[in-house]
Design a protein around this motif. Structure first.
Motif, PDB file in Angstrom:
ATOM      1  N   PRO A 115      57.648  49.331 -27.671  1.00  0.00           N
ATOM      2  CA  PRO A 115      58.719  50.123 -27.045  1.00  0.00           C
ATOM      3  C   PRO A 115      59.739  50.473 -28.141  1.00  0.00           C
ATOM      4  N   HIS A 172      67.790  39.363 -30.261  1.00  0.00           N
ATOM      5  CA  HIS A 172      66.917  39.724 -29.144  1.00  0.00           C
ATOM      6  C   HIS A 172      67.056  41.216 -28.869  1.00  0.00           C
ATOM      7  N   CYS A 173      65.944  41.932 -28.965  1.00  0.00           N
ATOM      8  CA  CYS A 173      66.021  43.385 -28.716  1.00  0.00           C
ATOM      9  C   CYS A 173      65.276  43.787 -27.451  1.00  0.00           C
ATOM     10  N   GLY A 174      64.592  42.837 -26.798  1.00  0.00           N
ATOM     11  CA  GLY A 174      63.978  43.168 -25.516  1.00  0.00           C
ATOM     12  C   GLY A 174      62.459  43.226 -25.509  1.00  0.00           C
ATOM     13  N   ASP A 206      62.135  52.501 -28.564  1.00  0.00           N
ATOM     14  CA  ASP A 206      63.581  52.644 -28.339  1.00  0.00           C
ATOM     15  C   ASP A 206      64.281  51.299 -28.522  1.00  0.00           C
ATOM     16  N   ARG A 207      63.698  50.252 -27.938  1.00  0.00           N
ATOM     17  CA  ARG A 207      64.316  48.923 -28.067  1.00  0.00           C
ATOM     18  C   ARG A 207      64.267  48.427 -29.514  1.00  0.00           C
ATOM     19  N   HIS A 228      66.770  50.428 -31.641  1.00  0.00           N
ATOM     20  CA  HIS A 228      68.132  49.994 -31.327  1.00  0.00           C
ATOM     21  C   HIS A 228      68.398  48.610 -31.925  1.00  0.00           C
ATOM     22  N   GLY A 229      67.433  47.722 -31.785  1.00  0.00           N
ATOM     23  CA  GLY A 229      67.602  46.363 -32.333  1.00  0.00           C
ATOM     24  C   GLY A 229      67.804  46.381 -33.838  1.00  0.00           C
ATOM     25  N   ASN A 261      58.924  41.797 -35.980  1.00  0.00           N
ATOM     26  CA  ASN A 261      59.135  41.615 -34.544  1.00  0.00           C
ATOM     27  C   ASN A 261      58.085  40.687 -33.973  1.00  0.00           C
TER      28      ASN A 261
END
Lengths: 411, 411
Positions: free
Chosen positions: A130, A27-29, A132-133, A136-137, A83
């Motif tokens: 998004p 889960h990355c958001g 950034d998420r 990061h994920g 995703n």
């Protein structure tokens, strides 16, 4: 399928059952809940790759990027990053840049060249990712990979949107005395229509197979499996089916003419068909799987058009939801398909119950029909007596929940 | 419509407003409730007649009989008899015999020749007409005729099935200094799709008009009005639009080239368009009328195909029901219509609210969009910037009630 005995179904199998493949999800958001929304398939060796894409004019950015990867890397891939929660479609130049950035981030994370990586997205249209998420994920994906079915399960969860259940399939087959495994995972629930709509599917195999043979097999198989399902008549901007073959099974390269080609093709088709049926059964709001078989059409293509028209009819779908043996709506759909049909020679069966013969109503037991239509799977047989063409299509019923889900998808 | 000022709308007008026409309706026992289910239009003189029929392969028996009447009687009719509650479709030879018997009974009742009478039916498919009730009902039709709007009202009620409201329209126009009146009545609520689906419409006028001009005007007008509405993508076996012209207005015969032809055609189109819009607004379960305009397509035909695809999308229809400004579904529908579209130049407006420009999302006020989408009528504008083609289509939202109505129609 007459050759079903040539392959073995692996009930707990998955995309990581074929030798060489790992998968994972996290889960990355992107989703509001804590459900997985980012996943990857990774192959330990360069895998022969093939893909088919949506026919929608507005192809989402990830499709362009994946197409480039496969073309520039000599038909091979090492990884796919996916995703859910955001389709990255109709997002213009920024969306394209984001899809390239996803690919680059995954290549970094897995220490691959960019063109060894494919990208897929599914979810809401027209909103920027998004990044950034997502970025990061992606750094967490290598750690999320796990050999075996747990990683595959996490991946299968990560690609879902409005799906209620994950969709996996796996079979084994013997090629040159070597055990070959084919695994698959898919998502799709709404915006599903013949030409690959909001549907992502991934098929892995450890077979050695020529790139050209894999691409043509993928296209032919898609025509009679994924392209024969419909939930709502809509075709997504993001549909993609990617096949990857690691070659680690040790067989001599498969291609038409190989003595085991036909059984490999049948096994491959079985995996795709079960995934396609699972998507139809999990159609948004669906309570039952509907299968329409058309025989006696002038050609297979004509049978396909008629089967798709019947399976796509809102009135037929509503009648199935209501367990109403309303064959009038079935024949009305047959008659508006725009295909050659003899208006005097049509038979219709609901399961084993004959309801129309020679285009005339047949007295049947309404109670028996009601019981049949309340079942888990409803099969509608249409016999046209007009030629050798046949086809099968899959769909689902139209329910209150379909409306509820789609009246408030974004909110 | 730029020529709207050339005709006068008659708010309380109907199919009996043109000189020479009477109409009536009654309950003969085809519907379970006491609502009217049998009606007739009667003309005091032979009326020039024209008709268009469903494109469904399985044309119901009454269509065949009506086609024969118009052909054998030199393009003229005196009466139309219509029943609701039973479509007399897919009923084989007995159904054909019943349609002929309906015609014969109406001819007897009105003291006409058989081929002066047209027949229409609407309702459930595949059940034989209870001819005793129909025949008995027809004997009561001459007494049920009443000059004026009360008879027209009874007729408009008699042709309804799942419709919630009756649909009527009327305008007057001056031709050669004579007042000419055009009236219309229609029914249609489900199984509605571009090619004349479970829709019956009747247009009367006292204009003198050549049979050939009436038939070609009817065809051209249908293409841009009744054939541009959709409720659920299904095309009925029974659709029919009949126009009758009594010639009692006293004008010189209308045909292309007549100085008032263009304004007559515009008035005729207005009547058909308002009836078509009324059918779309009363779509099964609908809470609002949806209008889709497409501009900038390569041709009008291409624009029509795109407009129909958008108006027919279950996802777009669900989003409108949910007042969700989900333009992603609109552009996805545009992209799967199979028509030439430049993927980089599409603008989309919801009413006056621009949501997509050059295929890119535009920031807009979600609250304002929500308010707009909650209105009585939702207009979706699609501008392709790709050519001169334009078209308008009408439909409705997809709601829980659509599913409820169609899951239990027969029971």
């Amino acid at each position: 399928m007459g050759v079903v005995s040539l392959f073995q179904i692996v009930p707990a199998g998955s995309i990581t059952s074929p030798k060489g493949f790992q998968a994972g999800g996290l889960h990355c958001g992107l989703k509001k809940t804590s459900r997985n929304d980012l996943g990857a398939i990774y192959c330990e060796v360069p895998a022969t790759a093939a893909a088919v894409y949506t026919t929608n004019v507005f192809q989402a950015a990830p499709l362009k990027v994946t197409r480039e990867s496969i073309a520039s890397n000599n038909g091979q891939l090492r990884a796919v990053v996916v995703n859910s929660g955001n389709a990255n479609a109709c997002t213009g130049r920024q969306g394209e840049a984001d899809a390239y950035a996803m690919r680059a981030a995954a290549a970094d994370a897995f220490r691959l060249a960019a063109d060894e990586v494919a990208v897929a997205s599914t979810g809401v249209i027209g909103e920027l990712l998004p990044m950034d998420r997502v970025a990061h994920g992606i750094t967490g994906l290598p750690a999320a990979l796990a050999v075996g079915d747990e990683g595959a399960d996490q991946f299968a969860q990560a690609i879902l949107t409005t799906d209620l259940v994950k969709k996996e399939s796996c079979v084994t087959i013997t090629v040159d005395g070597h055990e070959v495994t084919i695994g698959g995972a898919a998502k799709g629930s709404g915006m599903i229509h013949p030409n690959m709509a909001t549907m992502l599917a991934f098929v892995t195999t450890d077979a050695a197979i020529s790139p050209k043979a894999l691409q043509s097999l993928l296209g032919e198989t898609t025509d009679v499996t994924f392209n024969m399902i419909t939930v709502d008549g809509d075709t997504s901007t993001n549909d993609m089916l990617i096949a990857m073959a690691s070659g680690l099974a040790g067989n001599t390269e498969l291609a038409p003419g190989h003595p085991d080609w036909d059984s490999f093709a049948a096994a491959f088709r079985y995996v795709c068909q079960t995934l396609a049926q699972a998507i139809a059964r999990d159609g948004e709001g669906a309570t039952r799987l509907v299968e329409v078989t058309v025989n006696g059409a002038v050609t297979d293509l004509s049978a396909q058009a008629i089967a798709k028209t019947v399976i796509g009819s809102s009135l037929v779908k509503s009648a199935v939801f209501g367990a109403d043996a309303n064959w009038g709506r079935i024949i009305a759909a047959v008659g508006r398909a725009g295909e050659p049909v003899n208006p005097d020679t049509v038979d219709i069966q609901l399961g084993d119950i004959l309801v129309l013969s020679g285009s005339q109503p047949v007295a049947f037991d309404e109670e028996e029909a009601l019981e049949y239509l309340k079942g888990d799977t409803v099969v509608i047989h249409v016999e046209l007596h007009n030629g050798p063409g046949h086809a099968t299509a899959w769909g689902c019923d139209l329910t209150y929940d379909y409306v509820r889900i789609n009246a408030a998808y974004r909110t």
